[in-house]
Structures are given as C-alpha cells and as structure tokens.
Scaffold this motif. Structure first.
Motif, mmCIF file in Angstrom:
data_model
loop_
_atom_site.group_PDB
_atom_site.id
_atom_site.type_symbol
_atom_site.label_atom_id
_atom_site.label_comp_id
_atom_site.label_asym_id
_atom_site.label_seq_id
_atom_site.Cartn_x
_atom_site.Cartn_y
_atom_site.Cartn_z
ATOM 1 N N MET A 1 0.848 -1.182 0.000
ATOM 2 C CA MET A 1 0.000 0.000 0.000
ATOM 3 C C MET A 1 0.891 1.241 0.000
ATOM 4 O O MET A 1 1.806 1.351 0.795
ATOM 5 N N THR A 2 0.613 2.191 -0.858
ATOM 6 C CA THR A 2 1.403 3.420 -0.933
ATOM 7 C C THR A 2 0.777 4.488 -0.059
ATOM 8 O O THR A 2 -0.423 4.487 0.194
ATOM 9 N N THR A 3 1.616 5.387 0.384
ATOM 10 C CA THR A 3 1.160 6.497 1.222
ATOM 11 C C THR A 3 0.831 7.690 0.348
ATOM 12 O O THR A 3 1.595 8.050 -0.528
ATOM 13 N N ARG A 4 -0.332 8.262 0.577
ATOM 14 C CA ARG A 4 -0.728 9.444 -0.178
ATOM 15 C C ARG A 4 0.101 10.631 0.263
ATOM 16 O O ARG A 4 0.520 10.711 1.417
ATOM 17 N N PRO A 5 0.333 11.615 -0.640
ATOM 18 C CA PRO A 5 1.103 12.816 -0.276
ATOM 19 C C PRO A 5 0.546 13.530 0.941
ATOM 20 O O PRO A 5 1.285 14.024 1.769
ATOM 21 N N ALA A 6 -0.773 13.607 1.094
ATOM 22 C CA ALA A 6 -1.364 14.314 2.231
ATOM 23 C C ALA A 6 -0.980 13.632 3.539
ATOM 24 O O ALA A 6 -0.767 14.271 4.556
ATOM 25 N N GLU A 7 -0.886 12.290 3.520
ATOM 26 C CA GLU A 7 -0.512 11.571 4.725
ATOM 27 C C GLU A 7 0.952 11.810 5.071
ATOM 28 O O GLU A 7 1.305 11.946 6.225
ATOM 29 N N ARG A 8 1.825 11.832 4.077
ATOM 30 C CA ARG A 8 3.243 12.059 4.323
ATOM 31 C C ARG A 8 3.504 13.447 4.887
ATOM 32 O O ARG A 8 4.466 13.651 5.599
ATOM 33 N N SER A 9 2.666 14.420 4.554
ATOM 34 C CA SER A 9 2.919 15.792 4.987
ATOM 35 C C SER A 9 2.400 16.066 6.392
ATOM 36 O O SER A 9 2.518 17.173 6.874
ATOM 37 N N THR A 10 1.815 15.082 7.060
ATOM 38 C CA THR A 10 1.267 15.308 8.393
ATOM 39 C C THR A 10 2.006 14.489 9.450
ATOM 40 O O THR A 10 1.408 14.036 10.402
ATOM 41 N N THR A 11 3.290 14.305 9.287
ATOM 42 C CA THR A 11 4.067 13.591 10.285
ATOM 43 C C THR A 11 4.109 14.391 11.576
ATOM 44 O O THR A 11 3.878 15.608 11.576
ATOM 45 N N LEU A 12 4.438 13.715 12.662
ATOM 46 C CA LEU A 12 4.508 14.399 13.959
ATOM 47 C C LEU A 12 5.504 15.560 13.958
ATOM 48 O O LEU A 12 5.156 16.652 14.429
ATOM 49 N N PRO A 13 6.725 15.390 13.421
ATOM 50 C CA PRO A 13 7.634 16.549 13.403
ATOM 51 C C PRO A 13 7.085 17.739 12.603
ATOM 52 O O PRO A 13 7.218 18.886 13.021
ATOM 53 N N ARG A 14 6.451 17.455 11.467
ATOM 54 C CA ARG A 14 5.862 18.550 10.673
ATOM 55 C C ARG A 14 4.743 19.234 11.437
ATOM 56 O O ARG A 14 4.657 20.457 11.473
ATOM 57 N N SER A 15 3.875 18.432 12.026
ATOM 58 C CA SER A 15 2.754 19.007 12.778
ATOM 59 C C SER A 15 3.251 19.829 13.958
ATOM 60 O O SER A 15 2.742 20.923 14.218
ATOM 61 N N ALA A 16 4.240 19.308 14.675
ATOM 62 C CA ALA A 16 4.791 20.048 15.811
ATOM 63 C C ALA A 16 5.430 21.353 15.343
ATOM 64 O O ALA A 16 5.245 22.403 15.972
ATOM 65 N N ALA A 17 6.166 21.310 14.234
ATOM 66 C CA ALA A 17 6.790 22.521 13.692
ATOM 67 C C ALA A 17 5.733 23.524 13.246
ATOM 68 O O ALA A 17 5.888 24.737 13.449
ATOM 69 N N ARG A 18 4.635 23.036 12.656
ATOM 70 C CA ARG A 18 3.553 23.913 12.209
ATOM 71 C C ARG A 18 2.895 24.593 13.398
ATOM 72 O O ARG A 18 2.676 25.812 13.401
ATOM 73 N N VAL A 19 2.598 23.827 14.449
ATOM 74 C CA VAL A 19 1.954 24.389 15.636
ATOM 75 C C VAL A 19 2.893 25.368 16.336
ATOM 76 O O VAL A 19 2.472 26.438 16.787
ATOM 77 N N LEU A 20 4.180 25.028 16.417
ATOM 78 C CA LEU A 20 5.145 25.927 17.037
ATOM 79 C C LEU A 20 5.238 27.247 16.270
ATOM 80 O O LEU A 20 5.230 28.328 16.871
ATOM 81 N N LEU A 21 5.304 27.180 14.943
ATOM 82 C CA LEU A 21 5.344 28.404 14.143
ATOM 83 C C LEU A 21 4.043 29.185 14.316
ATOM 84 O O LEU A 21 4.054 30.414 14.411
ATOM 85 N N GLY A 22 2.924 28.483 14.392
ATOM 86 C CA GLY A 22 1.641 29.152 14.613
ATOM 87 C C GLY A 22 1.597 29.876 15.943
ATOM 88 O O GLY A 22 1.124 31.015 16.035
ATOM 89 N N ALA A 23 2.121 29.231 16.980
ATOM 90 C CA ALA A 23 2.161 29.866 18.299
ATOM 91 C C ALA A 23 3.073 31.090 18.275
ATOM 92 O O ALA A 23 2.735 32.141 18.834
#
Length: 150
Positions: A1-23
């Motif tokens: 099974m292949t991973t969709r691009p949207a799934e690859r872009s929501t890794t924990l490090p990315r999400s944490a970096a996004r939330v940190l930049l948002g804060a």
C-alpha cells in the motif's frame, strides 16, 4: 500500500513545527498590538508612505490570523504558501532596518541586523515544510478542482 502525499505531509515533526510556528506568529501578532508595538515600528521601511503604527497594527492582525490558521491545521498547504509569501513581503522591512540602522528587538548593531536577514529564508522554509505546501504538487489546483485539502 502506498502512502498518499497528504498523509506524508502530516508527520509528527511537521505538525509540531507547524503548531510551534503558529504559536510564534500568534505571540508576535499580539506583540504588534501591545507590548512590542514600538519595537516593530523600527522594521517599517522609512520609505513606505504609510503611518508606521498603522502598518504595525495591520501586520499584527495578519500575524494573529496566520498563527491561528497554522495551529488549526485546516487548509494547511494554502496557509503555508500564504505565510511564506507574507515572510517574503515583509523582508524589505528587515532590509530597511539594516540599511537605516534602526534598533529594535536587541538588534542594535549592524552585525546583529545583518545576521537577522539570514533568518527570513529559514522562516519561509519553515512555513513551507511544516505545512507540506511544496510536497504535494498541485495542492492549490487540487483544491480548485473540488478536491479536499487537509
């Protein structure tokens, strides 16, 4: 099974970096409107024919909106592209602060002001990477065709 691009872009490090930049953006926006208002005025280009305080207040509102949008994670790729464009748009203010030797935020020497200029591309990259904005080609095109953007 292949991973969709949207799934690859929501890794924990990315999400944490996004939330940190948002804060960070939300706090900076609040600073624009309150306790750091005069400091931010040092970054408004002297050649800009607009009231410095109006620019600081307007950019503060934008930064709060960007911050909250980054934290929410909704339409993250679009928000990432818009925030990256915002960082590019405000870069002339940082250059102006260096050229006109305006002190603000502890940037009270030419060396400190020059060094600060090299962090703007880091912010652009952070906005793009943390939201997966460049990872999924056609992210905006897909949204226009009615496809859901995470």
């Amino acid at each position: 099974m292949t991973t969709r691009p949207a799934e690859r872009s929501t890794t924990l490090p990315r999400s944490a970096a996004r939330v940190l930049l948002g804060a960070f953006m939300t706090l900076a926006g609040v600073g624009h409107l309150t306790f750091q208002r005069q400091e931010f005025q040092a970054q408004v280009p002297t050649w800009l024919p607009v009231d410095r305080d109006a620019v600081v207040l307007g950019s503060g509102v934008l930064e709060i909106a960007f911050g909250l949008a980054m934290v929410s994670g909704r339409r993250r790729r679009t928000v990432g592209l818009a925030l990256a464009a915002f960082f590019v748009a405000i870069f002339p203010g940082n250059v102006s602060q260096y050229v006109s030797r305006q002190s603000g935020f502890g940037l009270d020497t030419d060396q400190k002001r020059l060094t600060r200029l090299f962090f703007q591309p880091v912010l652009v990259a952070w906005a793009l990477w943390s939201t997966g904005a460049l990872q999924h080609r056609g992210a905006l095109g897909g949204a226009r065709r009615g496809q859901r953007e995470d």
